[in-house]
Design an enzyme around this catalytic site. Structure first.
Site, mmCIF file in Angstrom:
data_model
loop_
_atom_site.group_PDB
_atom_site.id
_atom_site.type_symbol
_atom_site.label_atom_id
_atom_site.label_comp_id
_atom_site.label_asym_id
_atom_site.label_seq_id
_atom_site.Cartn_x
_atom_site.Cartn_y
_atom_site.Cartn_z
ATOM 1 N N THR A 178 0.800 -1.230 0.000
ATOM 2 C CA THR A 178 0.000 0.000 0.000
ATOM 3 C C THR A 178 0.832 1.280 0.000
ATOM 4 O OG1 THR A 178 -1.719 -1.145 1.177
ATOM 5 C CG2 THR A 178 -1.669 1.213 1.501
ATOM 6 N N ARG A 206 -13.511 -8.224 -0.717
ATOM 7 C CA ARG A 206 -13.002 -7.773 0.597
ATOM 8 C C ARG A 206 -12.474 -6.344 0.489
ATOM 9 N NH1 ARG A 206 -7.777 -5.649 2.287
ATOM 10 N NH2 ARG A 206 -7.503 -6.097 4.483
ATOM 11 N N VAL A 207 -12.881 -5.505 1.392
ATOM 12 C CA VAL A 207 -12.361 -4.141 1.450
ATOM 13 C C VAL A 207 -11.707 -3.980 2.809
ATOM 14 C CG1 VAL A 207 -12.920 -1.693 1.402
ATOM 15 C CG2 VAL A 207 -14.109 -3.273 -0.132
ATOM 16 N N GLY A 208 -10.476 -3.490 2.817
ATOM 17 C CA GLY A 208 -9.763 -3.323 4.081
ATOM 18 C C GLY A 208 -9.940 -1.937 4.652
ATOM 19 N N ASP A 209 -8.904 -1.431 5.262
ATOM 20 C CA ASP A 209 -8.965 -0.121 5.915
ATOM 21 C C ASP A 209 -8.755 1.039 4.952
ATOM 22 O OD1 ASP A 209 -6.266 -1.205 5.616
ATOM 23 O OD2 ASP A 209 -5.659 0.744 6.400
ATOM 24 N N THR A 229 -1.058 2.111 6.861
ATOM 25 C CA THR A 229 -0.798 0.897 6.087
ATOM 26 C C THR A 229 -0.620 -0.259 7.054
ATOM 27 O OG1 THR A 229 0.883 -0.223 4.736
ATOM 28 C CG2 THR A 229 1.632 1.655 5.988
ATOM 29 N N GLY A 230 -0.891 -1.467 6.564
ATOM 30 C CA GLY A 230 -0.722 -2.628 7.433
ATOM 31 C C GLY A 230 -1.921 -3.555 7.326
ATOM 32 N N HIS A 231 -2.133 -4.355 8.353
ATOM 33 C CA HIS A 231 -3.212 -5.340 8.334
ATOM 34 C C HIS A 231 -4.558 -4.621 8.480
ATOM 35 C CE1 HIS A 231 -5.222 -9.070 10.250
ATOM 36 N NE2 HIS A 231 -5.598 -8.872 9.008
ATOM 37 N N GLY A 232 -5.288 -4.529 7.369
ATOM 38 C CA GLY A 232 -6.474 -3.684 7.308
ATOM 39 C C GLY A 232 -7.528 -3.996 8.347
HETATM 40 N N1 ASP Z 1 -3.991 -1.903 4.641
HETATM 41 C C1 ASP Z 1 -4.086 -2.595 3.388
HETATM 42 C C2 ASP Z 1 -5.282 -3.521 3.433
HETATM 43 O O1 ASP Z 1 -5.471 -4.197 4.420
HETATM 44 C C3 ASP Z 1 -2.884 -3.398 3.070
HETATM 45 C C4 ASP Z 1 -1.575 -2.745 3.351
HETATM 46 O O2 ASP Z 1 -1.485 -1.649 3.871
HETATM 47 O O3 ASP Z 1 -0.589 -3.369 2.997
HETATM 48 O O4 ASP Z 1 -5.982 -3.608 2.456
#
Ligand code: ASP
Length: 320
Positions: A178, A206-209, A229-232
């Site tokens: 991201t 699927r939609v993340g953060d 950024t990271g685990h949505g």
């Molecule tokens: N945050 C993003 C998501 O979960 C992925 C990422 O930041 O790498 O979609």
């Protein structure tokens, strides 16, 4: 609103276990994006124009998981999410799960400026793109060998998450991530944008953060701007971007707020990720609890960037 602010931009290219093979490209990519965004600010442009320009550079760079080079869902397809926001009136626009748009951040901006909505997804987002004359590209033109290889390698969403968003200290893997940008302009207006392909092998739809206002990005001229950024799924649960501004409202500096917000996410939901922040005076912060996070900032003639935890390389830079 603050006046006489030193225009400042910060960008990131994702927080995760960036492999050595992508380290140099990630560092170079974030510097290029910071320079492009800063060029906009330097020539009198707005924070909003600056974050859009910087994120477009990152979307076009295959080193990152956004636009060209985005990761693939469980069917091996691209689905892109993006958000953009400005801090004077809290206007925001986002799109999610679009498949054939080269620069999703531009479409998000049109949602903000040309509709009464904040978030449009899938088919509706593509219909809107057509209406706006945004070019649709064949989805395969956004695919890269490395996103295909990563999909082949992971296929299982849980494996992707536990491997790529692990905390520091374990063996390296292959992937990319991201992107985002935050900026403050000379008028003290702040803006932020985030764009992503999400997480390899995610469920279709699927939609993340990232496109969720308050989670993937948030800004308010009263405080500053954040991109995460990271685990949505973890980021959404703690509304990470808004949480950083909440901590700044309580008097924390951008750097202290960045660190505290990530620690909060880890303690509360075992979440991993990173973020960048700028306040309305041009003070910056960045922090991640993943192995690496590519970031860069530009203010006046000072370019800063880093990848390893705590790394900050400082160089002089003359804007063109
Ligand atoms: N945050 C993003 C998501 O979960 C992925 C990422 O930041 O790498 O979609």
């Amino acid at each position: 609103m603050a006046d006489k602010v030193e225009p400042t931009i910060v960008v990131h290219g994702g927080a995760w276990a960036i492999p050595d093979a992508l380290a140099a490209a990630s560092k170079e990519g974030v510097q290029n994006a910071a320079k492009r965004g800063y060029g906009v600010l330097h020539s009198g442009g707005s924070a909003l124009d600056a974050v859009e320009a910087a994120v477009c550079v990152l979307e076009d760079d295959p080193a990152f998981d956004a636009g060209y080079g985005a990761v693939l869902n469980s069917l091996g397809e691209i689905e892109l999410d993006a958000v953009i926001m400005e801090g004077s009136e809290l206007k925001a626009g986002a799109i999610a799960a679009v498949q054939n748009i080269k620069n999703p951040v531009k479409l998000a901006r049109l949602v903000m400026e040309k509709t009464h909505h904040c978030l449009i997804v899938g088919k509706g987002a593509n219909m809107f793109a057509k209406e706006m004359g945004i070019e649709e590209v064949p989805p395969e033109t956004l695919l890269t060998d490395s996103s295909k290889a990563e999909w082949e390698h992971y296929k299982k969403y849980q494996k992707t998450v536990s491997d790529l968003f692990r905390t520091r200290g374990s063996e390296s893997s292959n992937s990319h991530d991201t992107v985002g940008a935050v900026a403050v302009d000379a008028q003290g207006n702040v803006a932020c944008a985030t764009s992503t392909g999400g997480i390899t092998a995610k469920r279709v739809g699927r939609v993340g953060d990232s496109p969720i206002i308050g989670s993937g990005a948030y800004c308010d001229n009263a405080y500053g701007a954040v991109s995460t950024t990271g685990h949505g799924e973890a980021i959404v649960k703690v509304t990470l971007a808004r949480h950083v501004l909440f901590l700044m409202e309580q008097g924390l500096s951008p750097q202290a707020a960045a660190q505290k917000a990530i620690e909060h996410m880890f303690q509360r939901v075992n979440g991993t990720g990173g973020l960048i922040v700028v306040n309305n005076k041009g003070e910056i912060g960045f922090y991640s609890n993943t192995e690496r996070m590519a970031w860069a900032s530009l203010q006046s003639s000072t370019l800063q960037f880093g990848l390893e935890p705590g790394e900050k390389i400082v160089q002089e830079y003359t804007p063109e």
